[in-house]
Write a protein that holds these residues in place. Structure first.
Motif, mmCIF file in Angstrom:
data_model
loop_
_atom_site.group_PDB
_atom_site.id
_atom_site.type_symbol
_atom_site.label_atom_id
_atom_site.label_comp_id
_atom_site.label_asym_id
_atom_site.label_seq_id
_atom_site.Cartn_x
_atom_site.Cartn_y
_atom_site.Cartn_z
ATOM 1 N N GLU A 8 -84.316 33.973 -49.055
ATOM 2 C CA GLU A 8 -84.666 32.861 -49.932
ATOM 3 C C GLU A 8 -85.383 33.334 -51.192
ATOM 4 O OE1 GLU A 8 -88.261 33.504 -47.332
ATOM 5 O OE2 GLU A 8 -86.086 33.733 -47.205
ATOM 6 N N SER A 9 -85.292 34.631 -51.493
ATOM 7 C CA SER A 9 -85.962 35.171 -52.677
ATOM 8 C C SER A 9 -85.002 35.223 -53.861
ATOM 9 C CB SER A 9 -86.503 36.568 -52.377
ATOM 10 O OG SER A 9 -85.448 37.426 -51.986
ATOM 11 N N ASP A 10 -85.521 35.578 -55.021
ATOM 12 C CA ASP A 10 -84.741 35.684 -56.250
ATOM 13 C C ASP A 10 -84.413 37.146 -56.548
ATOM 14 O OD1 ASP A 10 -84.746 32.906 -57.096
ATOM 15 O OD2 ASP A 10 -86.903 33.166 -57.424
ATOM 16 N N GLU A 26 -74.318 38.234 -60.342
ATOM 17 C CA GLU A 26 -73.607 36.951 -60.311
ATOM 18 C C GLU A 26 -73.147 36.583 -58.899
ATOM 19 O OE1 GLU A 26 -70.533 40.142 -60.876
ATOM 20 O OE2 GLU A 26 -72.504 39.699 -61.719
ATOM 21 N N GLN A 27 -73.069 37.576 -57.991
ATOM 22 C CA GLN A 27 -72.658 37.298 -56.608
ATOM 23 C C GLN A 27 -73.849 36.944 -55.715
ATOM 24 O OE1 GLN A 27 -70.531 40.868 -55.493
ATOM 25 N NE2 GLN A 27 -68.594 40.100 -56.295
ATOM 26 N N PHE A 28 -75.034 37.077 -56.270
ATOM 27 C CA PHE A 28 -76.234 36.842 -55.466
ATOM 28 C C PHE A 28 -76.489 35.340 -55.299
ATOM 29 C CE2 PHE A 28 -80.716 36.033 -54.841
ATOM 30 C CZ PHE A 28 -81.074 36.953 -53.879
ATOM 31 N N LYS A 29 -76.793 34.950 -54.078
ATOM 32 C CA LYS A 29 -77.235 33.592 -53.781
ATOM 33 C C LYS A 29 -78.459 33.683 -52.896
ATOM 34 C CE LYS A 29 -72.677 31.364 -53.926
ATOM 35 N NZ LYS A 29 -71.668 30.596 -53.135
ATOM 36 N N LYS A 30 -79.349 32.730 -53.019
ATOM 37 C CA LYS A 30 -80.467 32.687 -52.090
ATOM 38 C C LYS A 30 -80.253 31.520 -51.136
ATOM 39 C CE LYS A 30 -83.932 30.175 -54.837
ATOM 40 N NZ LYS A 30 -85.320 30.273 -55.329
ATOM 41 N N ARG A 31 -80.471 31.787 -49.861
ATOM 42 C CA ARG A 31 -80.253 30.777 -48.837
ATOM 43 C C ARG A 31 -81.268 30.973 -47.719
ATOM 44 N NH1 ARG A 31 -75.357 27.979 -48.536
ATOM 45 N NH2 ARG A 31 -75.664 27.750 -46.291
ATOM 46 N N TYR A 32 -81.603 29.879 -47.061
ATOM 47 C CA TYR A 32 -82.471 29.954 -45.883
ATOM 48 C C TYR A 32 -81.675 30.419 -44.668
ATOM 49 C CZ TYR A 32 -85.618 27.291 -48.854
ATOM 50 O OH TYR A 32 -86.414 26.890 -49.891
ATOM 51 N N LEU A 42 -74.221 39.871 -49.625
ATOM 52 C CA LEU A 42 -75.648 40.102 -49.427
ATOM 53 C C LEU A 42 -76.071 41.363 -50.169
ATOM 54 C CD1 LEU A 42 -76.018 39.369 -45.595
ATOM 55 C CD2 LEU A 42 -76.565 37.842 -47.489
ATOM 56 N N PRO A 43 -77.335 41.460 -50.552
ATOM 57 C CA PRO A 43 -77.807 42.657 -51.268
ATOM 58 C C PRO A 43 -77.936 43.856 -50.331
ATOM 59 C CG PRO A 43 -79.612 41.110 -50.925
ATOM 60 C CD PRO A 43 -78.375 40.419 -50.458
ATOM 61 N N VAL A 44 -77.477 45.007 -50.806
ATOM 62 C CA VAL A 44 -77.535 46.234 -50.009
ATOM 63 C C VAL A 44 -77.955 47.406 -50.888
ATOM 64 C CG1 VAL A 44 -75.639 45.402 -48.536
ATOM 65 C CG2 VAL A 44 -75.147 46.991 -50.386
ATOM 66 N N ILE A 53 -79.414 48.255 -56.257
ATOM 67 C CA ILE A 53 -79.139 47.230 -55.253
ATOM 68 C C ILE A 53 -77.784 46.645 -55.612
ATOM 69 C CG2 ILE A 53 -79.864 45.024 -54.266
ATOM 70 C CD1 ILE A 53 -82.739 45.727 -55.151
ATOM 71 N N ASP A 54 -76.862 46.717 -54.678
ATOM 72 C CA ASP A 54 -75.507 46.214 -54.918
ATOM 73 C C ASP A 54 -75.258 44.990 -54.037
ATOM 74 O OD1 ASP A 54 -72.947 46.054 -55.943
ATOM 75 O OD2 ASP A 54 -72.447 48.152 -55.531
ATOM 76 N N MET A 55 -74.107 44.359 -54.208
ATOM 77 C CA MET A 55 -73.738 43.202 -53.402
ATOM 78 C C MET A 55 -72.469 43.536 -52.615
ATOM 79 S SD MET A 55 -76.094 40.955 -54.106
ATOM 80 C CE MET A 55 -75.376 39.528 -53.312
ATOM 81 N N TYR A 56 -72.576 43.547 -51.273
ATOM 82 C CA TYR A 56 -71.435 43.803 -50.404
ATOM 83 C C TYR A 56 -71.163 42.537 -49.587
ATOM 84 C CZ TYR A 56 -71.878 48.910 -51.131
ATOM 85 O OH TYR A 56 -71.940 50.178 -51.662
ATOM 86 N N ARG A 57 -69.914 42.393 -49.152
ATOM 87 C CA ARG A 57 -69.552 41.206 -48.385
ATOM 88 C C ARG A 57 -69.655 41.470 -46.895
ATOM 89 N NH1 ARG A 57 -63.777 38.906 -47.345
ATOM 90 N NH2 ARG A 57 -64.321 40.065 -45.465
ATOM 91 N N TRP A 58 -70.210 40.521 -46.181
ATOM 92 C CA TRP A 58 -70.428 40.636 -44.733
ATOM 93 C C TRP A 58 -69.121 40.382 -43.988
ATOM 94 C CZ3 TRP A 58 -74.840 37.431 -41.961
ATOM 95 C CH2 TRP A 58 -75.087 38.004 -40.707
#
Length: 239
Positions: A8-10, A26-32, A42-44, A53-58
């Motif tokens: 839930e962070s920025d 641009e792929q980053f989202k914050k969610r509970y 998600l950030p990895v 810090i990159d964004m990879y798909r789960w």
């Protein structure tokens, strides 16, 4: 199993905490509550480039898959005892990454013989973020990952009491070692028995329905301690 995590962070908070720049913001989202079955990004931090810090798909997709819809295996998690043999993972054990989240969810069964379960949330007691050990593969130009799971610690075995499993939570030197390029399989096996100290974990029940795909649990209550709904005893007697 670890199919739900929170963040839930920025992006600015992430960059400040890890002192690293961030790619693909641009792929980053914050969610509970991130549901792994929705295949979120998600950030990895990866072995390939530990300076960003990159964004990879789960949900790891092996390179030999042509159409993802035809790939039926559940690769949200990679068991530590299957990592080097299972066809979905065995070619990717050298592709290690750390998945950044603020916490994760596990089911708890008050009665192990029953079907009803509670949703529990686990977060670091003294830090903002967890780093979960994972493996990844590039498929169709997109990095996809699995979260490595291990035998549960004593606390986590009480929480996730049906499977007694947990994600591989790393910190400090153990997290740094996960990104060392030339680890052997034996060295990696040693790292996968690392247990994040139970006394540094906070675990508590949260709202029900985290594992119900039909229920929207992207709510602040998803990561807050459960409050039992008010119960009017007198109403039982028609008063």
């Amino acid at each position: 199993m670890c199919y739900h995590v929170s963040n839930e962070s920025d992006p600015e908070e992430l960059k400040a905490e890890f002192k690293l720049p961030m790619d693909k913001v641009e792929q980053f989202k914050k969610r509970y509550d991130f549901n792994g079955f929705e295949k979120p990004f998600l950030p990895v931090i990866s072995k390939e480039n530990p300076r960003i810090i990159d964004m990879y798909r789960w949900r790891l997709v092996p390179h030999w898959i042509k159409e993802e819809k035809d790939f039926k295996a559940n690769t949200l998690n990679a068991r530590n005892d299957e990592l080097f043999e299972k066809s979905s993972y065995r070619q990717y054990w050298e592709n290690r990454c750390l998945i950044i989240c603020t916490g994760f969810f596990e089911p708890h069964y008050p009665d192990l013989n029953g079907k009803e379960h509670e949703s529990w949330y686990i977060k670091p007691k003294h830090k903002k973020y967890f780093m979960l050990g994972g493996i990844y593969n590039e498929w169709n130009g997109m990095k996809t990952f699995s979260i490595v799971t291990t035998d549960a610690s004593p606390l986590m075995a009480e929480v996730h009491n049906d499977g007694k499993r947990q994600p591989l939570v790393l910190k400090g030197n153990a997290a740094l070692a996960w990104l060392v390029p030339n680890l052997t399989q034996d060295e990696m096996k040693s790292l996968m028995v690392y247990q994040y100290p139970d006394e540094e974990l906070e675990a508590y029940r949260v709202i029900d329905g985290i594992y119900n795909a039909k229920q929207d649990t992207n709510l602040p209550e998803a990561i807050k301690p459960y409050e039992r709904p008010p119960f009017d005893v007198l109403s039982m007697y028609g008063v």
